[in-house]
Design an enzyme around this catalytic site. Structure first.
Site, mmCIF file in Angstrom:
data_model
loop_
_atom_site.group_PDB
_atom_site.id
_atom_site.type_symbol
_atom_site.label_atom_id
_atom_site.label_comp_id
_atom_site.label_asym_id
_atom_site.label_seq_id
_atom_site.Cartn_x
_atom_site.Cartn_y
_atom_site.Cartn_z
ATOM 1 C CB CYS A 232 0.413 -6.368 -11.650
ATOM 2 S SG CYS A 232 1.830 -5.720 -10.759
ATOM 3 C CB CYS B 92 3.164 -5.551 -13.802
ATOM 4 S SG CYS B 92 3.412 -6.755 -12.484
#
Length: 145
Positions: free
Chosen positions: A68, A71
Site C-alpha cells: 500500500c 501506508c
C-alpha cells in the site's frame, strides 16, 4: 521515564517497556525478546486483543500493508508521532496481510486505518493517510490526556 507496553508472543505476558534504557525489550516472565522498535510495537493476531484489553495507556493502531503506497508514505508520520507521544500512548503497527484474523475482526475495509483504543474499547477510527500536523491534532483531540 517514557514507557510503553508489549505482550510477549511466547507466553502472553503483558510487559512494561522502558523506552529510554537503550536495551532490547525482554519479557519479564520468559526472557523472550519483545517486538518493540523504539516506541513502536509490531502487532499480531496472537497478542493484539490482550494488549488492547490490558494496556493502561491508550493504544493507537496503524493497520497497513506492505504493498500500500499511502501506508508506506504515512509510516514516517506514525513513527514521528510515536516518538512525540512516547510514554503517553502505545503505538502499534498491524500488518493486515500477516494478521488477517485481527484485521477482519476490526472490520478493516481500507488501509491505512488508524484506530484508538482506551480501556479495551475502540474510541476513534480514521481511514487514510494524514499529514503529520493533522495526525498529531487528531491524536490530541482523541486522546485528551
Amino acid at each position: 521515564m517514557a514507557k510503553t507496553y508489549s505482550v510477549c508472543e511466547k507466553c502472553g505476558q503483558l510487559n512494561r517497556v522502558d523506552l529510554e534504557s537503550g536495551k532490547a525489550a525482554i519479557c519479564g516472565a520468559c526472557k523472550t525478546e519483545l517486538p518493540v522498535h523504539g516506541a513502536l510495537i509490531e502487532g499480531s493476531d496472537n497478542v493484539f486483543s490482550k494488549l488492547i484489553a490490558k494496556s493502561p495507556l491508550p493504544v493507537v493502531v496503524d493497520v497497513w500493508a506492505q504493498w500500500c503506497g499511502p501506508c508506506r508514505s504515512f509510516a514516517p508520520t506514525f513513527k514521528e508521532a510515536s516518538d512525540t507521544f512516547a510514554g503517553k500512548v502505545v503505538f502499534v503497527k498491524l500488518d493486515s496481510e500477516k494478521n488477517q484474523q485481527t484485521a477482519g475482526r476490526l472490520g478493516i475495509r481500507s488501509i491505512p486505518t488508524i484506530l484508538v483504543f482506551k480501556n479495551g474499547v475502540e474510541v476513534a477510527r480514521q481511514s487514510g493517510a494524514m499529514p503529520s500536523d493533522q495526525f498529531e491534532r487528531w491524536l490530541d483531540q482523541t486522546i485528551r490526556y
